[in-house]
Structures are given as structure tokens and as C-alpha cells.
Design a protein around this motif. Sequence first.
Motif, PDB file in Angstrom:
ATOM      1  N   PRO A 217      45.326  44.282  49.788  1.00 50.66           N
ATOM      2  CA  PRO A 217      45.368  42.881  49.199  1.00 50.66           C
ATOM      3  C   PRO A 217      44.845  42.147  48.710  1.00 50.66           C
ATOM      4  O   PRO A 217      44.617  41.553  47.570  1.00 50.66           O
ATOM      5  CB  PRO A 217      46.910  42.679  49.517  1.00 50.66           C
ATOM      6  CG  PRO A 217      46.865  43.736  50.730  1.00 50.66           C
ATOM      7  CD  PRO A 217      46.409  44.408  50.851  1.00 50.66           C
ATOM      8  N   VAL A 218      43.851  42.557  49.747  1.00 52.43           N
ATOM      9  CA  VAL A 218      42.496  41.269  49.936  1.00 52.43           C
ATOM     10  C   VAL A 218      41.870  42.030  48.714  1.00 52.43           C
ATOM     11  O   VAL A 218      40.756  41.247  47.902  1.00 52.43           O
ATOM     12  CB  VAL A 218      42.023  40.283  51.417  1.00 52.43           C
ATOM     13  CG1 VAL A 218      40.376  40.492  51.641  1.00 52.43           C
ATOM     14  CG2 VAL A 218      43.333  40.219  51.869  1.00 52.43           C
ATOM     15  N   LEU A 219      41.157  42.971  49.214  1.00 52.95           N
ATOM     16  CA  LEU A 219      39.909  43.846  47.999  1.00 52.95           C
ATOM     17  C   LEU A 219      40.689  43.403  46.833  1.00 52.95           C
ATOM     18  O   LEU A 219      40.032  43.481  46.081  1.00 52.95           O
ATOM     19  CB  LEU A 219      39.555  44.475  49.112  1.00 52.95           C
ATOM     20  CG  LEU A 219      38.912  44.459  50.860  1.00 52.95           C
ATOM     21  CD1 LEU A 219      38.364  46.215  50.689  1.00 52.95           C
ATOM     22  CD2 LEU A 219      37.922  43.373  50.818  1.00 52.95           C
ATOM     23  N   ALA A 220      42.011  43.913  46.111  1.00 49.32           N
ATOM     24  CA  ALA A 220      42.301  43.867  45.563  1.00 49.32           C
ATOM     25  C   ALA A 220      42.450  42.823  44.765  1.00 49.32           C
ATOM     26  O   ALA A 220      41.990  42.383  43.081  1.00 49.32           O
ATOM     27  CB  ALA A 220      43.423  44.647  44.905  1.00 49.32           C
ATOM     28  N   ASP A 221      42.246  41.432  45.517  1.00 53.12           N
ATOM     29  CA  ASP A 221      42.405  40.189  44.948  1.00 53.12           C
ATOM     30  C   ASP A 221      41.263  39.924  43.581  1.00 53.12           C
ATOM     31  O   ASP A 221      40.704  38.808  42.721  1.00 53.12           O
ATOM     32  CB  ASP A 221      42.626  39.125  46.043  1.00 53.12           C
ATOM     33  CG  ASP A 221      43.034  37.683  45.138  1.00 53.12           C
ATOM     34  OD1 ASP A 221      43.775  37.660  44.194  1.00 53.12           O
ATOM     35  OD2 ASP A 221      42.284  37.105  45.828  1.00 53.12           O
ATOM     36  N   GLN A 222      39.669  40.533  44.737  1.00 50.13           N
ATOM     37  CA  GLN A 222      39.024  39.458  44.347  1.00 50.13           C
ATOM     38  C   GLN A 222      37.756  40.903  44.192  1.00 50.13           C
ATOM     39  O   GLN A 222      38.370  41.705  44.829  1.00 50.13           O
ATOM     40  CB  GLN A 222      38.105  37.999  45.052  1.00 50.13           C
ATOM     41  CG  GLN A 222      38.853  37.362  44.306  1.00 50.13           C
ATOM     42  CD  GLN A 222      37.474  36.240  45.413  1.00 50.13           C
ATOM     43  OE1 GLN A 222      37.032  35.540  44.740  1.00 50.13           O
ATOM     44  NE2 GLN A 222      38.507  35.535  46.434  1.00 50.13           N
TER      45      GLN A 222
END
Lengths: 329, 329
Positions: A241-246
Motif C-alpha cells: 500500500p505504501v508503494l502504491a500510494d506514490q
Amino acid sequence: MQRIINDPDNVVDDAVRGYLRASPSLYAATDHPRVLKYAGETPDKVGVVTGGGSGHEPAFLGYVGEGLCDAVAIGEIFSSPTADAFLDAFRAADRGRGVACLYGNYAGDNMNVKMARQMAEMEGIDVKTVIARDDVASAPADQRDQRRGVAGEIMMWKVGGAAAARGDDLAEVIRLAQKAVDACSSIGIGLSSCTIPANGKPNFSIEPGHMELGIGHHGEPGIEVAPLTDATSMAKSMCDPVLADQDFTGGEVAVLVSGLGATPNMELNLLYAHIADRFEAESITVHRADIGNYFTSLEMMGATLTVMKLDDELKPLIDAPARSLAITR
Amino acid sequence: MQRIINDPDNVVDDAVRGYLRASPSLYAATDHPRVLKYAGETPDKVGVVTGGGSGHEPAFLGYVGEGLCDAVAIGEIFSSPTADAFLDAFRAADRGRGVACLYGNYAGDNMNVKMARQMAEMEGIDVKTVIARDDVASAPADQRDQRRGVAGEIMMWKVGGAAAARGDDLAEVIRLAQKAVDACSSIGIGLSSCTIPANGKPNFSIEPGHMELGIGHHGEPGIEVAPLTDATSMAKSMCDPVLADQDFTGGEVAVLVSGLGATPNMELNLLYAHIADRFEAESITVHRADIGNYFTSLEMMGATLTVMKLDDELKPLIDAPARSLAITR
């Protein structure tokens, strides 16, 4: 409740007394018992203030110091400081060049900072705010204004504090602190609950053999409760989810893995190894990684991951000198 | 067992990989998977080595760095490093001026350091040792040679490391490190147990509502198991045996209050306030106090107190610059 305390209702005041006694080169008392200010010389600069509930140590007071925050408003455990406390923190930090109040997006803090800011402005203190909203689990990217602030606040304090220390004006400190926290995406994973001394029992529960992905710093519900996995899978659950966020791919980042309190440092580093593997696979360059107890929730077990996208403007501010309980560079 | 791990039998190797990835400016790998060395420039100086069981992070590896230790031998959780690991740490730290091996008094460490030292001497590496024996609860003052080493080791590394960094020869580094740890009296108080991942359950127990005064870093039995008291009484229970151990009255001291893992920082500072009150009453001047998780036992709850008598020789070495995961000055 296996705690080192006296009266459970006075834990915060008693702890503040301890911080003052232990670190006189960092902390000075103010007229307000819940406001501490930096004890060292503060040149003519923009004041930097933070504040929040207790129980997250070293946040928030551990980020008062050289190149960081000038004053802090201290709340009860997991509760916002009062408007009065924020106001007195603004007064303590103001040197006539205005105050940057850098805090996290929680209803109580928002309300009390707003009131304190209005009162400060009647006294001629110019207060501008940045509200951290870095927790990707708390709302989708297109509703970022509803996200909670978590350990990305540390990056905001570091960048805002360093900008103020080098003499930037209030508008610039605010711009850079906002840019810093906008560049952060964070997520937590909880493995056990914690107990507020005044309550005497856990205010939420995580069953043994389970974990909660996306849990908030006060046990706010996350994305999912799942069976406990191994560290490799946990790292994936946090990175996805973190790498999908930005779009971090191909860029340079600062990474912070913070324990929630009771998880040993060796496990945090073990977890980081898998996060680092993933970043390498995605061509993300880690400029620096800080692994430890930087933003906790009493004695919760678990960890948070914060990833911050760096550029030529943010990097020197992240690396700039600092001296405090939590960060010394 | 709510842990962030993969294979419970590989936790230490997996964590070492994480430390290496997270802190490349501090740690460099060696040919031995359980030996890390300082990654920075090490001028022609006496090498300083430590080592011990894992699970005490940031001890031992967190004290590798500038002005501290040059290499560390890493054991299994709560177990001594092997003789081979100590030997390779000696090799990694030696610059031809000899090696000071500064470690704690435990049977396994004593045996393995002794063997490693014999092997090193066959290679022409001059190794001298200081064995920390600062835990006042583990034996009376007249049987100091039987005492365990606990957080006083940190003072030994700080002083020995600073002496080596300024160019002192091996005999002088050893003399000062020995003086440093002889100047320390420590005691622990345990509020809960901890779980070694490979075992899967606590290896000792402390009943809720109770505490163990004088507990060792691996749950070794203390002086007494007593009903849990308030922080004021706990501070008294810890100060009494420490202040009876050496004559600190009228002098200057360095104080370290370390959490055992899961006790929040605010409670450690709260406890310190009462320790500071007592010192004031006894005309003991606190030169510096370090409060935090400096020497832990996985996720045990509780704290240790270390008091070190300072003089004009030790004080500048305690204050000297250092950069490491655990201490940066």
C-alpha cells in the motif's frame, strides 16, 4: 498492569518532571506545566511547535531540540493537549518571526490548535500550521485530507526544524514542512494492544496469532485483521500500500521503521531487511534508513513504515544537524 | 508469540542482515557472519571489541561506531558468541596496537573470550580484557568477582572507546575501561518476562502484581520477588543497594536508566525523577543522565539503574564525541 508509576491519573505530569530532571540541556519548563521549551540558545528564527497526546514517546517531546522543535504541548495519554497548552507553546517559541505549528490530523488536536491560533493572533503572534496526513491505511489517496498523521510527522519536524534553524521565513518553513509530509506515505502493523494507566486495561485487543494491518497509533482499526505471518510477508503487506500510494520508483527515499513500543530492535531491523529487498527490486534508492522506537504507542507490539520521497531540496534538510532525545545527527 | 520474524532459529542472522542494510555507514560485514565491524575510517589506534548474546539490543552491536567499539561478536539470543566469533572480531579490530576486549561476566563469554585470546596471541595479536561486574544484586561487594555485568558495560565501552579514539595505548585503554566499570554500581527491576523466539514461551515468570528486584538481564533470580509498588518505592528499592555499594555522597555521577524493552520511556523518566530526588538528598551531583532503552532483554518490562562515580579522568571520556546506533554525542 505492570507499570512504573505512582498515581495513574498523574502519569503525564510525573513523567514531565522526569524529563526535565534528566535532560536539563534540552528542556526548560514554562509557566504551563504541559509545555516544555528547548533549553538552549534560540537565535532570531521562526519558532517551530508541535504537540500531541502522551504515550507515543519519544514523540512528541523527544523532538524538541536543536534543529527541530522549539516547544511542545503535551496532552494526556492518547489525548490532545489543551488549546491553552498549544497557545503557551506558541508564546514560548515565538521570536517575532512567527510560529510553524506542525502536528497530526486528529479531531482534538485540530480543534485545540485552531482555538490556540486564534488567541495567539490576537496577541500578534503569526501562527501557520501543517497538518500531517501520512497514514495510507486511514483513507484512500483521493481523500488524503481524512488521513491520520503518524510517523511521517518526524520527517515534517526534521525538515521544518532544519529550515527554521537555517533562517528561512515562516512561509518557507511551512512550505517545506508541508512538502516533507506530503512526500511521506506510512502504514502500521499491530501485533498486540497496550494499556493506558488510568484505564487499567487494554482499550482494544489483538488476539495472539493475529496481526492488524493499518492499525492507528491509538489502536484505530486498520485495513484488515489477519493471521500472523512471517516477516517477509509482513514487509510485503506494508510495502504494497505504501508503494502504491506514490510513485517512488527510480527515486531516492528516506525510510523510517519505528517500533510501536515492545517489539525488540532486532525484529525491526529484520523487518527492514525485507523492506530493503523490495525497494532494491523496485529501483528505489534508500538515502538513509532510521530503525528504532521513534513513534510508539505505549507497550504495543508492532511496527510502522514511513517512506519519504526525497529531492535536492528535502535531502539536505533531512541530513542537517540536530540534537534531541529522539534524533541526534 | 507476537514476533516479526521468519524462521525462529535464524532470527539473529536475519537481524544482522537488517542492521547491515539499515546502517551501512556504521556497519561493515566481515568473513564471519556473526562479526560486524565499524564501517568508517579507523586510524592507527587500539582496537576495541565487545560481544555477547543477542536480545539485548541496542547492546552489543549498537555500541559499534565512532569513539566506541570497532568490532562486535554476536551470539545467539541470550547466549555467548563463539570463540571463533570473538577471534574474528579481534582480527577485524586489530591495527597492530593491540585489542581491548570489553565484555560482561558470564561463564560462556569468559570461556570463549579466553580461547579466542589464546588463538589471537598465536597470531601475534595482543588482546587484553576487562570483564564488567557491576550488578550489585548478583553478589556482595566483597565477592565482586562473581558479579554479573549489566548496563555498566555501556560506561566501560564509552570510556574505553574514547580513550582508544584519542590514541591511548592498550595498557591505558584497559586501565581506564577497568576504572570505568569499577566506578559503576547497577541494579535491575523486572516487571514481566520475555520470550526467546526459538523457545516460543517465557523462560521464567513474574506474576502480575509482582516485581523482581535485582533480576538479571536473562531473568536470573534477583534479591526478592515482591508485590508491585509505586515508582517512588521502586526508586528507593533500586537506590538503596546501589548507594550502599560505593560512597557516592558529595561526588559527581553519570546515571543511566535503561528500560528492559517494553517499559515506555515516559515511565523510565518518571522513575528517574525519584532517583534524582534521592541523589539530591544525598548531595550527589548528576553530571549527566541517559534515560532510554540502552540495554534490554527482548520485551521484558522493567528498568535498570547504573550509577557511575566520576572524576576528572573519567568525565571527559564519558562526554567525548561518539556516533553509533545507541549513543551519539
